[in-house]
Design a protein around this motif. Structure first.
Motif, PDB file in Angstrom:
ATOM      1  N   PHE A 191       0.077  -1.740   9.598  1.00  0.00           N
ATOM      2  CA  PHE A 191       0.924  -0.738   8.843  1.00  0.00           C
ATOM      3  C   PHE A 191       1.978  -0.535   9.627  1.00  0.00           C
ATOM      4  O   PHE A 191       1.899   0.045  10.773  1.00  0.00           O
ATOM      5  N   GLN A 212      -5.082   7.098  12.686  1.00  0.00           N
ATOM      6  CA  GLN A 212      -3.519   7.444  12.565  1.00  0.00           C
ATOM      7  C   GLN A 212      -3.208   8.452  13.453  1.00  0.00           C
ATOM      8  O   GLN A 212      -3.438   9.567  13.377  1.00  0.00           O
ATOM      9  N   GLN A 258      -6.570  -0.095  14.066  1.00  0.00           N
ATOM     10  CA  GLN A 258      -7.953  -0.423  13.829  1.00  0.00           C
ATOM     11  C   GLN A 258      -8.873  -0.327  15.028  1.00  0.00           C
ATOM     12  O   GLN A 258      -8.400  -0.626  16.159  1.00  0.00           O
ATOM     13  N   GLN A 282      -3.380  11.317   3.087  1.00  0.00           N
ATOM     14  CA  GLN A 282      -4.439  10.883   2.161  1.00  0.00           C
ATOM     15  C   GLN A 282      -4.840   9.418   2.785  1.00  0.00           C
ATOM     16  O   GLN A 282      -3.597   8.866   3.471  1.00  0.00           O
ATOM     17  N   GLY A 283      -5.987   8.805   2.244  1.00  0.00           N
ATOM     18  CA  GLY A 283      -6.207   7.366   2.625  1.00  0.00           C
ATOM     19  C   GLY A 283      -5.098   6.557   2.028  1.00  0.00           C
ATOM     20  O   GLY A 283      -4.779   6.896   0.758  1.00  0.00           O
ATOM     21  N   PRO A 284      -4.705   5.559   2.800  1.00  0.00           N
ATOM     22  CA  PRO A 284      -3.780   4.633   1.960  1.00  0.00           C
ATOM     23  C   PRO A 284      -4.387   3.937   0.861  1.00  0.00           C
ATOM     24  O   PRO A 284      -5.711   3.924   0.523  1.00  0.00           O
ATOM     25  N   GLY A 325       3.919   8.450  14.860  1.00  0.00           N
ATOM     26  CA  GLY A 325       4.782   7.539  15.582  1.00  0.00           C
ATOM     27  C   GLY A 325       4.008   6.010  15.860  1.00  0.00           C
ATOM     28  O   GLY A 325       4.606   5.232  16.429  1.00  0.00           O
ATOM     29  N   LEU A 330      -6.352  11.258  13.028  1.00  0.00           N
ATOM     30  CA  LEU A 330      -6.783  11.454  11.587  1.00  0.00           C
ATOM     31  C   LEU A 330      -7.324  10.019  11.503  1.00  0.00           C
ATOM     32  O   LEU A 330      -6.862   8.978  11.797  1.00  0.00           O
ATOM     33  N   TYR A 365      -4.308   0.986  -1.597  1.00  0.00           N
ATOM     34  CA  TYR A 365      -3.918  -0.528  -2.363  1.00  0.00           C
ATOM     35  C   TYR A 365      -2.877  -0.465  -3.644  1.00  0.00           C
ATOM     36  O   TYR A 365      -3.328   0.265  -4.615  1.00  0.00           O
ATOM     37  N   LEU A 381      -1.154   3.356  11.803  1.00  0.00           N
ATOM     38  CA  LEU A 381      -2.847   3.173  11.672  1.00  0.00           C
ATOM     39  C   LEU A 381      -2.918   1.895  12.677  1.00  0.00           C
ATOM     40  O   LEU A 381      -2.513   0.983  12.684  1.00  0.00           O
ATOM     41  N   TYR A 410     -10.021   3.093  11.131  1.00  0.00           N
ATOM     42  CA  TYR A 410      -8.630   3.159  11.677  1.00  0.00           C
ATOM     43  C   TYR A 410      -8.497   4.464  12.282  1.00  0.00           C
ATOM     44  O   TYR A 410      -9.114   5.369  11.681  1.00  0.00           O
ATOM     45  N   LYS A 418       6.253   1.162   9.631  1.00  0.00           N
ATOM     46  CA  LYS A 418       6.513   2.432   9.527  1.00  0.00           C
ATOM     47  C   LYS A 418       6.751   2.752   7.998  1.00  0.00           C
ATOM     48  O   LYS A 418       6.853   3.983   7.421  1.00  0.00           O
ATOM     49  N   ALA A 420      -6.899  -6.981  11.143  1.00  0.00           N
ATOM     50  CA  ALA A 420      -6.686  -5.767  10.507  1.00  0.00           C
ATOM     51  C   ALA A 420      -5.300  -6.069   9.719  1.00  0.00           C
ATOM     52  O   ALA A 420      -4.599  -6.756   9.850  1.00  0.00           O
ATOM     53  N   LEU A 421      -5.262  -4.831   8.801  1.00  0.00           N
ATOM     54  CA  LEU A 421      -4.134  -4.595   8.217  1.00  0.00           C
ATOM     55  C   LEU A 421      -3.162  -4.007   9.316  1.00  0.00           C
ATOM     56  O   LEU A 421      -3.727  -2.985   9.988  1.00  0.00           O
ATOM     57  N   PHE A 434      -9.653   2.655   0.987  1.00  0.00           N
ATOM     58  CA  PHE A 434      -9.906   3.637   1.989  1.00  0.00           C
ATOM     59  C   PHE A 434     -10.465   4.980   1.943  1.00  0.00           C
ATOM     60  O   PHE A 434     -10.181   5.562   0.484  1.00  0.00           O
ATOM     61  N   GLY A 435     -11.194   5.715   2.731  1.00  0.00           N
ATOM     62  CA  GLY A 435     -11.634   6.959   2.520  1.00  0.00           C
ATOM     63  C   GLY A 435     -10.553   7.911   2.459  1.00  0.00           C
ATOM     64  O   GLY A 435      -9.543   7.656   2.895  1.00  0.00           O
ATOM     65  N   PRO A 436     -11.099   9.070   2.286  1.00  0.00           N
ATOM     66  CA  PRO A 436     -10.101  10.323   2.385  1.00  0.00           C
ATOM     67  C   PRO A 436      -9.514  10.936   3.522  1.00  0.00           C
ATOM     68  O   PRO A 436      -8.660  11.696   3.765  1.00  0.00           O
ATOM     69  N   ASP A 449      -8.255  -2.960  17.687  1.00  0.00           N
ATOM     70  CA  ASP A 449      -7.270  -2.910  18.667  1.00  0.00           C
ATOM     71  C   ASP A 449      -7.510  -1.729  19.761  1.00  0.00           C
ATOM     72  O   ASP A 449      -6.813  -1.761  20.837  1.00  0.00           O
ATOM     73  N   TYR A 503       0.793  -1.269  -0.227  1.00  0.00           N
ATOM     74  CA  TYR A 503      -0.049  -0.043   0.310  1.00  0.00           C
ATOM     75  C   TYR A 503       0.835   1.170  -0.035  1.00  0.00           C
ATOM     76  O   TYR A 503       2.133   1.218   0.233  1.00  0.00           O
ATOM     77  N   ARG A 516     -10.115  14.620   9.806  1.00  0.00           N
ATOM     78  CA  ARG A 516      -8.960  15.150  10.778  1.00  0.00           C
ATOM     79  C   ARG A 516     -10.064  15.712  11.920  1.00  0.00           C
ATOM     80  O   ARG A 516     -10.859  16.571  11.721  1.00  0.00           O
ATOM     81  N   TYR A 555     -14.346  -3.068  13.326  1.00  0.00           N
ATOM     82  CA  TYR A 555     -14.529  -3.549  12.109  1.00  0.00           C
ATOM     83  C   TYR A 555     -15.914  -4.445  11.853  1.00  0.00           C
ATOM     84  O   TYR A 555     -16.634  -4.486  13.126  1.00  0.00           O
ATOM     85  N   GLN A 577      -7.888  -3.504   0.524  1.00  0.00           N
ATOM     86  CA  GLN A 577      -8.932  -2.513   1.261  1.00  0.00           C
ATOM     87  C   GLN A 577      -9.041  -1.232   0.313  1.00  0.00           C
ATOM     88  O   GLN A 577      -7.987  -0.917  -0.272  1.00  0.00           O
ATOM     89  N   PHE A 619      -9.658   7.003   9.418  1.00  0.00           N
ATOM     90  CA  PHE A 619      -9.862   6.414   8.031  1.00  0.00           C
ATOM     91  C   PHE A 619     -10.926   5.459   8.212  1.00  0.00           C
ATOM     92  O   PHE A 619     -10.763   4.496   9.059  1.00  0.00           O
TER      93      PHE A 619
END
Lengths: 111, 113
Positions: free
Chosen positions: A101, B37, B45, A42-44, B40, B88, A46, B43, B35, A103, A98-99, B104-106, B59, A36, B109, B48, B102, B90
């Protein structure tokens, strides 16, 4: 789940191929490699995924070594719009999980 | 156009004022998730849903609620927002649970003061 290791950052000249490596030495037989990317906040998005064979789509190519312990994402002709954080994710296709992610690698494409 | 939409995109609110962030997808996807974000921390979750009326914790579910009354919508509810929920957010969807392609939406914030 297998852990992945990616370089924190890479640079690439516009128009050249960007080769982003990922190590996943503990990958299991049923785990896929997914890529990804996330362009600044922005949204990740794929990009591509694979299990054993190399894969190609309109965005990129994915090369997986025969032992599956590492892979490389190739953007054949990088553009400025490819500047992003690229995430390599290894995961079995299990419902409800979940995915994860990490760093990722920050790819900077410059002209 | 196939997409995941979120509203609002930006929100500043005060502690304790209930809010809802909407998420909608037009791809007839079964699986949807939320999710957050943070710098540090990457992302993570929150919740779901594997199908209509089926939701489960991710999580970091504390302080959040969700519902899935229709296949296309998956709102995120903060009953009493606190400053540590500044983040942020998503929403994402996929055709089936367990597939990781998957969409993702935009992003939304959120700032809680």
């Amino acid at each position: 789940d297998a852990k992945t290791t990616q370089p924190p950052s890479m640079d690439c000249a516009e128009g050249r191929a960007a080769n982003l490596p990922c190590n996943h030495s503990t990958i299991s037989g049923n785990e896929y490699v997914y890529w990804y990317r996330q362009i600044h906040s922005q949204g990740p998005q794929y990009i591509i995924h694979g299990l054993k064979n190399n894969e190609t789509n309109e965005m990129a190519s994915l090369i997986i070594t025969e032992d599956r312990k590492s892979s490389t994402l190739i953007l054949p002709h990088a553009t400025l719009r490819d500047t992003a954080v690229y995430y390599c994710i290894v995961r079995a296709n299990q419902a409800g999980t979940a995915l994860i992610f990490g760093k990722g690698t920050t790819l900077s494409v410059s002209s | 156009e196939a997409q995941v939409t979120q509203n609002p995109r930006y929100l500043i609110t005060v502690t304790g004022k209930k809010l809802t962030v909407t998420c909608s997808q037009n791809m007839n996807h079964e699986y949807m998730s939320w999710y957050r974000q943070d710098p540090g921390l990457g992302l993570r979750q929150i919740y779901y849903s594997m199908n209509v009326e089926v939701t489960d914790k991710g999580d970091v579910p504390e302080g959040y609620k969700v519902s899935r009354k229709e296949k296309r919508n998956f709102p995120l509810i903060l009953e009493s927002p606190s400053p540590n929920q500044t983040s942020l957010y998503f929403c994402a969807s996929s055709l089936f649970p367990g597939t990781y392609e998957q969409y993702f939406g935009p992003g939304t914030r959120l700032t809680v003061t």
